[in-house]
Design an enzyme around this catalytic site. Sequence first.
Site: not given
Ligand code: NAD
Ligand code: DAU
Length: 352
Positions: A101, A135-137, A160-161, A164, A200, A288, A292
Amino acid sequence: MKNYLVTGGAGFIGSNFIHYMLKKYSDIKIINVDKLTYAGNLENLTAIENSENYEFVHADICDKDAISAIFEKHNIDYVVNFAAESHVDRSIKSPEIFIETNVEGTVNLLNIAKTFWATGDDVYKEGCKFLQVSTDEVYGSLGQTGYFMETTPLNPHSPYSASKAGADMVVKAYFDTFKFPINITRCSNNYGPYQFPEKLIPLIINNTLNHNDLPVYGDGMNIRDWLYVEDHCKAIDMVINNGKLGEVYNVGGHNERTNITIVKTIINHIKEHVDSSVSETLIKYVKDRKGHDKRYGIDPEKIRKELGWSPETTFEVGIKKTIDWYLNNKAWMENVTSGQYKEYYKKMYGEK
Ligand code: NAD
Ligand code: DAU
């Protein structure tokens, strides 16, 4: 009338972006293409689903025919690519779908947009743009000091990162090779309404309300830089309209918190305002996450200086708004966690 192809618009940030844009502009149309994975939820969009400025297409961004058909039917001006597998923990268990994807899907979108927008050799329809939501990741992990800048070398650690970062490099390569009009945004951790409760903040809110264990990875001292989702949407809108072609923009609001601080903030808010019987005894330190990342921290100076962006919601206000939203939308949480939203989709759009 500008036409936006928003991918992944049924997910967390994509659905917030669609609400933000349709509230702000009346002279746009949004085509939302989403595969509706476990993370995609059309219930996020009920408030606007009948708007004449909105259309939903159930498709995979990797599907050449389906994406081409959208470009044939609509005179698309902008692609805003949110669609992704987004959860780090899932990428550790099953990396393949992340490459499919996040990398192949992005390349497919680039190729189709390039074909439809080309008006000559390396010349494209006026004003069109492909915005890659990254993403910043992709920058990896910071030590105790310093911030991620747009010039920071990419050094991703999770599948994942890495996926991206791979997509970002291809997007940038299309600018360098074909002069294809792109921008990339790299945002820090978002929080707010409609976030799937594997992440989280919604996970901790949901578990606290249900008196379930609160899993904290490692020592809880990893740091994330939190941004209210609407501020991210505002930044994306600004980059689409005024971002200099070929450029990357970091988005973040200097809101760094350790994970354990986030967890305790949520418990304390719920204890004070909702349920006095919850307490920090719910916290469970667990094994962990592999690889991480220790700390993320964005330097948002470029987007602030060049485009005038600044965040409007402080963490204190944003976290209260977010907890209240989940409290007021318990049915949404129940549907998401029980898979009921899939039934909702079938009812609205039939089997597919
Ligand atoms: P999310 O997982 O909530 O949503 C992803 C969406 O993409 C879902 O609706 C899913 O059905 C759709 N999708 C997945 N695979 C697909 C495919 N092959 N074709 C069409 N649709 C598809 O994600 P999010 O947290 O809303 O993140 C959105 C974007 O922002 C991502 O690209 C992520 O990398 C980026 N991002 C997220 C965060 C964060 O904190 N959540 C921060 C920075 C950047
Ligand atoms: O920084 C941007 C990213 O933030 C996005 O690109 C990703 O799509 C988004 O999922 C998010 O990634 P993180 O890994 O930072 O988010 P997450 O919510 O999974 O975790 C946040 C922090 O909390 C991380 O250090 C792991 C920790 N964690 C997470 C979960 C789910 C826990 O300690 N316990 C948990 O159950």
